[in-house]
Design a protein around this motif. Sequence first.
Motif, short mmCIF file in Angstrom:
data_model
loop_
_atom_site.label_atom_id
_atom_site.label_comp_id
_atom_site.label_asym_id
_atom_site.label_seq_id
_atom_site.Cartn_x
_atom_site.Cartn_y
_atom_site.Cartn_z
N ARG A 180 0.84 -1.21 0.00
CA ARG A 180 0.00 0.00 0.00
C ARG A 180 0.86 1.25 0.00
O ARG A 180 0.65 2.18 -0.76
CB ARG A 180 -0.89 0.04 1.25
N ARG A 181 1.86 1.24 0.90
CA ARG A 181 2.74 2.42 0.99
C ARG A 181 3.44 2.66 -0.33
O ARG A 181 3.52 3.78 -0.82
CB ARG A 181 3.79 2.19 2.09
N SER A 185 3.14 5.98 -2.73
CA SER A 185 4.26 6.85 -3.07
C SER A 185 4.42 6.90 -4.58
O SER A 185 4.77 7.94 -5.15
CB SER A 185 5.54 6.43 -2.34
N ASP A 207 -5.54 6.80 3.81
CA ASP A 207 -4.54 6.66 2.75
C ASP A 207 -4.41 7.91 1.91
O ASP A 207 -3.35 8.19 1.36
CB ASP A 207 -4.92 5.50 1.82
N SER A 269 -2.61 12.44 9.20
CA SER A 269 -1.49 11.50 9.11
C SER A 269 -0.86 11.35 10.49
O SER A 269 -1.06 12.17 11.38
CB SER A 269 -0.46 11.99 8.11
N GLN B 251 2.68 -3.15 9.62
CA GLN B 251 2.46 -2.05 10.54
C GLN B 251 1.74 -2.55 11.78
O GLN B 251 1.00 -3.53 11.72
CB GLN B 251 1.58 -0.99 9.89
#
Lengths: 287, 290
Positions: A180-181, A185, A207, A269, B251
């Motif tokens: 996901r990250r 990005s 997100d 965030s 996470q």
Amino acid sequence: MRLGTENLTYIYMPGTPFATAALKGVTIDIEPGSFNALLGPSGSGKSTLIQHLNGLLKPTSGRVLVDGRPLGNDRAELLALRRQVGLVFQMPEQQFFAESVFDEIAFAPRNLGLNEEQVKERVQWSLELVGLEGKNLQKRSPFHLSSGQKRLVAIASVLALQPKVLILDEPTAGLDPGGRRHLFSLLSRLNRREKLTVLIVTHHPEDVAALADQCLVLSGGRLALAGTPEEVFSQGEELQRLGLALPPVTCLMNELNAQGAPVPGAVFSLEQARRAINNWFGRGEEP
Amino acid sequence: MDNHHKVEQSPFIKIEGLHYRYETEGGETIEALDGIDLEIRQGEYVAIIGPNGSGKTTLLKHINALLLPSAGSVTVSGLSTADEANFPEIRRQCGMIFQNPDNQLVATTVEEDIAFGLENLALPSPVIRERVAEALHILGLTGLEQHPPHLLSGGEKQRVAIAGVLAMRSRCLLMDEPTAMLDPAGQQEVLAAVHKLNRERNITVIHVTHFPEEAALAGRIVVMDRGTIVGDGPPRQLLSRLSLLHRLELQGTMAAELAALLRQDGFALNGEIIHMRELSGALCALAQKT
């Protein structure tokens, strides 16, 4: 390219007992180069709306606007729009059909009538954009990649059209947190560096809240809220009434506020929350 | 939902020395599961987390004999998956719920969909009716009997799939990212239904998820990486061990992550915060002291 709709209404199966208005008088404006999030519960009309934005569906009434001009019915015009507005469906890897990653990504450029040399360049360019160029994947079967890589190849196959607008329906569904990250990005980089306009359909406001210029919220086929993340996510009660979740850190801020802590509500965030809590305890800005 | 009662001592699922390997197109051997030992007792709620490709789904598919070990053994309720004669009973006891609800609904009405498995067991029709009605009631779907499944919401579709498993009198739900394609309301619906089945009917739940917030609600978390188990324990312990999770590009919950950042900034927060309400409570207590 500027995309928008004006008073867009769409009725599924008109003239039958099953006729349902999926969109009711929706007016939106997607600015060139902007990053947009489209939120709303299941069945609120999100997928129907994005299919209008690249001409897959035609409005029952109202208009789709391309650079301020109403989109016509002309086949050439619709084809041109579909080249410029790339649509990545939900779970796009389920639509893989080619025997190699190369052929999968080359499908669209070949349809554009490019020669094999140009097709090769496009495939290479698309793989570079999604960060898969060094992985020696071109000859591998797209079916045997990892889930994260499959998703990136699916996105690369749309980018190979060199669209000006990229629309993605739930692009992170089924990806692990690392995936996901990485994807976000990538989208942020495509938006900033390649000046690609991005529209993401998502159920996870955390997100996109920190990335988006504009958040659009659909409910029951109507545009319920539109504005900056600050404007939209400050309306917590309204969002909950619409069946949407707030980003978890926003919930934390609201909870702290309710307990009398002087923290701002518009926090989306982890880093913003960290700063806000440090400020509350008089620890000032973190380096 | 931390207290899980009626957990039996003898394992319901017993996995020993499990290896699963396959060959890629290039002739390379992939060790998808590389020596798994795992025991799960009846009534446990186990979340399995791990990066994409770590073997979570492969492990899940071994529990109801959709995949068979290359080496080692899998036993469910005393029945080994090595014996093909055990497959029907193992699959009746352990029902699978997949990520995409549209891939698992087969009939034209909700009622028929839930009855599908029962009809295959050739049960008498009054029994089928009774079981379907009961499953609909338990999952809060009464009234939707005649609805076509494809017109339901995502959360409703998943609950229909779960009702189908429940009607089979299954003792265990194997769920592979059951909420990945649902909106927040649908996610809450499904989680509430599954936790209720676990709590009130002692149904064993094995739940593969990428959402730390979902894993935090389990009784136990198993962490997988490259075909092995690299962590196994209660959520409070696992989700606050951020170094392990981060090394795997996973996470902790948002609360655990934020608490860790604040600890770096000198906040005196204890190390076991995994829920937002715990963090807000701890911060308010801290604010009163200072």
